[in-house]
Design a protein around this motif. Structure first.
Motif, mmCIF file in Angstrom:
data_model
loop_
_atom_site.group_PDB
_atom_site.id
_atom_site.type_symbol
_atom_site.label_atom_id
_atom_site.label_comp_id
_atom_site.label_asym_id
_atom_site.label_seq_id
_atom_site.Cartn_x
_atom_site.Cartn_y
_atom_site.Cartn_z
ATOM 1 N N GLN A 32 -11.314 -3.562 1.467
ATOM 2 C CA GLN A 32 -11.725 -4.094 0.169
ATOM 3 C C GLN A 32 -10.549 -4.777 -0.533
ATOM 4 O OE1 GLN A 32 -13.574 -0.606 -1.720
ATOM 5 N NE2 GLN A 32 -15.536 -1.655 -1.566
ATOM 6 N N LEU A 33 -9.380 -4.173 -0.452
ATOM 7 C CA LEU A 33 -8.195 -4.813 -1.041
ATOM 8 C C LEU A 33 -7.881 -6.112 -0.327
ATOM 9 C CD1 LEU A 33 -5.747 -4.732 -2.983
ATOM 10 C CD2 LEU A 33 -4.473 -3.635 -1.129
ATOM 11 N N LEU A 43 -4.887 -5.544 -8.884
ATOM 12 C CA LEU A 43 -4.933 -6.956 -8.501
ATOM 13 C C LEU A 43 -4.500 -7.825 -9.669
ATOM 14 C CD1 LEU A 43 -5.832 -8.777 -6.055
ATOM 15 C CD2 LEU A 43 -7.966 -9.132 -7.330
ATOM 16 N N ALA A 52 -11.284 1.204 2.152
ATOM 17 C CA ALA A 52 -10.591 0.860 0.907
ATOM 18 C C ALA A 52 -9.565 -0.246 1.149
ATOM 19 C CB ALA A 52 -9.914 2.102 0.334
ATOM 20 N N LYS A 53 -8.870 -0.158 2.266
ATOM 21 C CA LYS A 53 -7.886 -1.204 2.592
ATOM 22 C C LYS A 53 -8.574 -2.548 2.785
ATOM 23 C CE LYS A 53 -5.136 2.209 5.105
ATOM 24 N NZ LYS A 53 -4.639 2.601 6.431
ATOM 25 N N LEU A 99 -2.280 -0.999 -3.592
ATOM 26 C CA LEU A 99 -3.246 0.084 -3.462
ATOM 27 C C LEU A 99 -2.501 1.394 -3.624
ATOM 28 C CD1 LEU A 99 -6.189 0.831 -2.938
ATOM 29 C CD2 LEU A 99 -5.730 0.764 -0.482
ATOM 30 N N ILE A 120 0.857 -1.184 0.000
ATOM 31 C CA ILE A 120 0.000 0.000 0.000
ATOM 32 C C ILE A 120 0.894 1.235 0.000
ATOM 33 C CG2 ILE A 120 -1.756 1.313 1.269
ATOM 34 C CD1 ILE A 120 -2.793 -1.311 2.396
ATOM 35 N N GLY A 175 -7.163 0.424 -6.664
ATOM 36 C CA GLY A 175 -6.750 -0.951 -6.414
ATOM 37 C C GLY A 175 -6.160 -1.610 -7.650
ATOM 38 N N LEU A 197 -13.193 -4.163 -6.196
ATOM 39 C CA LEU A 197 -11.890 -3.573 -5.863
ATOM 40 C C LEU A 197 -12.076 -2.123 -5.441
ATOM 41 C CD1 LEU A 197 -9.184 -4.554 -8.533
ATOM 42 C CD2 LEU A 197 -9.314 -5.254 -6.149
ATOM 43 N N GLY A 218 -1.213 -7.890 -5.165
ATOM 44 C CA GLY A 218 -2.049 -6.704 -5.210
ATOM 45 C C GLY A 218 -1.310 -5.467 -4.747
ATOM 46 N N GLY A 243 -6.227 6.009 -3.229
ATOM 47 C CA GLY A 243 -7.233 4.978 -3.005
ATOM 48 C C GLY A 243 -8.402 5.407 -2.135
#
Length: 465
Positions: free
Chosen positions: A101-102, A132, A98-99, A116, A88, A130, A126, A114, A120
């Motif tokens: 979700q990742l 991935l 948001a974190k 971020l 990140i 993001g 995502l 992945g 973000g």
């Protein structure tokens, strides 16, 4: 002619196995052949049954053939207990949602790595920002609803003082040559070679979207999409776009694939959610296996939508160039809602960038700020930890509803006046205060991109809001 009446027993009678091939065949035929005779429909289905290999990949019958050849079973999928490796950037500036979700996406059984980006914030599936990488699978919501959303910058050999000195002219160009939102389109859309693509002919779902896509050519969506005149400052002497250091007039646009992309996203997300059911927290991360008919079809549709988004930008810029009576010195552009096949750690993976800019070594991109903040022309550094990615903008610090509730028209007018920006359209949800500080975002990705130029907005056209 009477409406087609087709039953499962009819298919069993001609030899169809009692599995998903029956329901798939009935769905296809009732959707596309509902005015044909039953005898003709059964004759077509018999052809597919006798030689399914022949119809593999066919836009109309491919899914039936796949089922007859023994496609994978639909079964509920579990998340892994551990996350795939990730990094990140600018973590302290990113909301927890948001974190999370990742982190959920990193537990998918198909996930390999992945990242971020520092702009973000929460989205669907995502997070925005993001990135991935997955194994042989594509996540429609990992690409996003606005497939191929992108930036495009034209640089003109015009003194920037002309923007203020001829403001009425430049304002009129944006008002007459750009169209925004669900209903504005050009009276005479320009044709394009992509409308002759096989995808529009061979995939029934895309065929239905062709006319609307043609009507919307050269227009932009609502929301945070824009076309604007501004001041470009080229900083790097030996740059790839071959423009000497100095100040120029620029046209910057941000938009995507309009109704075409939105309908593709909706259709294939629905199919993915049926084929790879996931726990509630991850349900928008459902994927399509690229070895399946639907996976291959989405890949074709996604790339078509990306090319369509690019064509829309080029159309916008050609219209403006014609109105200016000038040819641009250079054009810089990039996608930021897309999936690519890329080699990561020696393995070909599908890299989703949802609101993230491709930043492979020496690859150019544009990272805009808000309507009053500078944007940046950047060159990628090929950072493996970011999966060769960077931020796609400033990123929101307020949701749309929060912005509408907390920002006033007088506050918006003041910040526009203080920055010498003329705004055409836009609602309070797009006010500069709704966005993060682009300077902080850029400071958090110095290991991802090098800045080679800047763009400062002066006249901004958006949807009415």
């Amino acid at each position: 002619m009477a409406k087609l009446r087709l039953r499962g027993k009819d298919l069993i009678d001609i030899g169809y196995p009692q599995n998903t091939s029956i329901s798939i065949a009935m769905e296809v035929m009732l959707r596309h052949f509902k005015r044909e005779s039953k005898d003709k429909v059964l004759s077509l289905l018999k052809e597919v049954l006798l030689d399914p290999e022949k119809f593999k990949g066919d836009g109309m019958y491919g899914k039936i053939a796949e089922a007859l050849m023994g496609a994978k079973k639909t079964e509920a999928r579990k998340l892994n207990a551990t996350r795939a490796p990730f990094t990140i950037f600018g973590e302290n500036e990113i909301e927890e949602g948001a974190k999370e979700q990742l982190f959920t996406a990193l537990k998918l059984p198909i996930s390999k790595a992945g990242a971020l980006m520092p702009d973000g914030h929460s989205g669907y599936g995502l997070p925005i920002g993001g990135v991935l990488a997955t194994a042989n699978a594509v996540i429609p919501y990992g690409v996003g609803v606005d497939i191929g959303c992108r930036m495009c910058l034209s640089i003109y050999d015009i003194n920037p003082s002309f923007i203020d000195g001829h403001k009425d002219k430049y304002t009129n160009i944006l008002q007459t040559q750009t169209k925004f939102g669900a209903y504005e389109v050009h009276k005479s859309p320009n044709d394009h070679e992509l409308f002759e693509r096989d995808a529009f002919k061979n995939i029934p779902f895309l065929k239905k979207l062709k006319d609307k896509a043609f009507q919307q050519m050269g227009s932009s969506s609502g929301g945070n999409h824009f076309v604007e005149f501004g001041i470009v400052e080229v900083l790097e002497k030996d740059n790839q776009f071959k423009v000497p250091p100095g100040r120029y007039v620029g046209v910057l646009s941000h938009s995507g694939s309009r109704g075409l992309g939105a309908n593709i996203a909706k259709q294939y997300t629905t199919l993915a959610m049926k084929q790879t059911p996931l726990p509630a927290a991850a349900r928008h991360l459902a994927w399509l296996d690229l070895d399946t008919h639907d996976g291959q079809e989405y890949w074709i549709a996604m790339n078509l939508a990306g090319d369509y988004a690019s064509a829309c930008h080029h159309d916008i810029h050609k219209r403006i160039a014609k109105a200016l009576g000038e040819r641009p010195l250079a054009m810089v552009e990039n996608h930021h809602n897309f999936a690519w096949k890329e080699t990561i750690n020696g393995e070909e993976l599908i890299v989703h960038r949802k609101g993230a800019t491709p930043a492979q070594e020496n690859v150019l991109g544009i990272i805009p700020g808000s309507m009053t903040a500078p944007g940046y022309i950047v060159k990628g550094m090929g950072n493996a930890q970011s999966l060769n990615s960077a931020a796609h903008g400033a990123g929101r610090q307020m949701s749309r509803s929060q912005a509408k509730q907390s920002i006033t028209q007088s506050e918006l007018k003041k910040v526009l006046k203080d920055n010498g920006v003329t705004l055409l359209g836009a609602g309070l949800d797009e006010a500069p205060m709704a966005y993060k500080d682009i300077a902080k975002v850029m400071a958090n990705q110095t290991e991802l991109v090098t800045v080679v130029g800047t763009f400062l907005p002066k006249i901004v056209r958006m949807d009415r809001g």
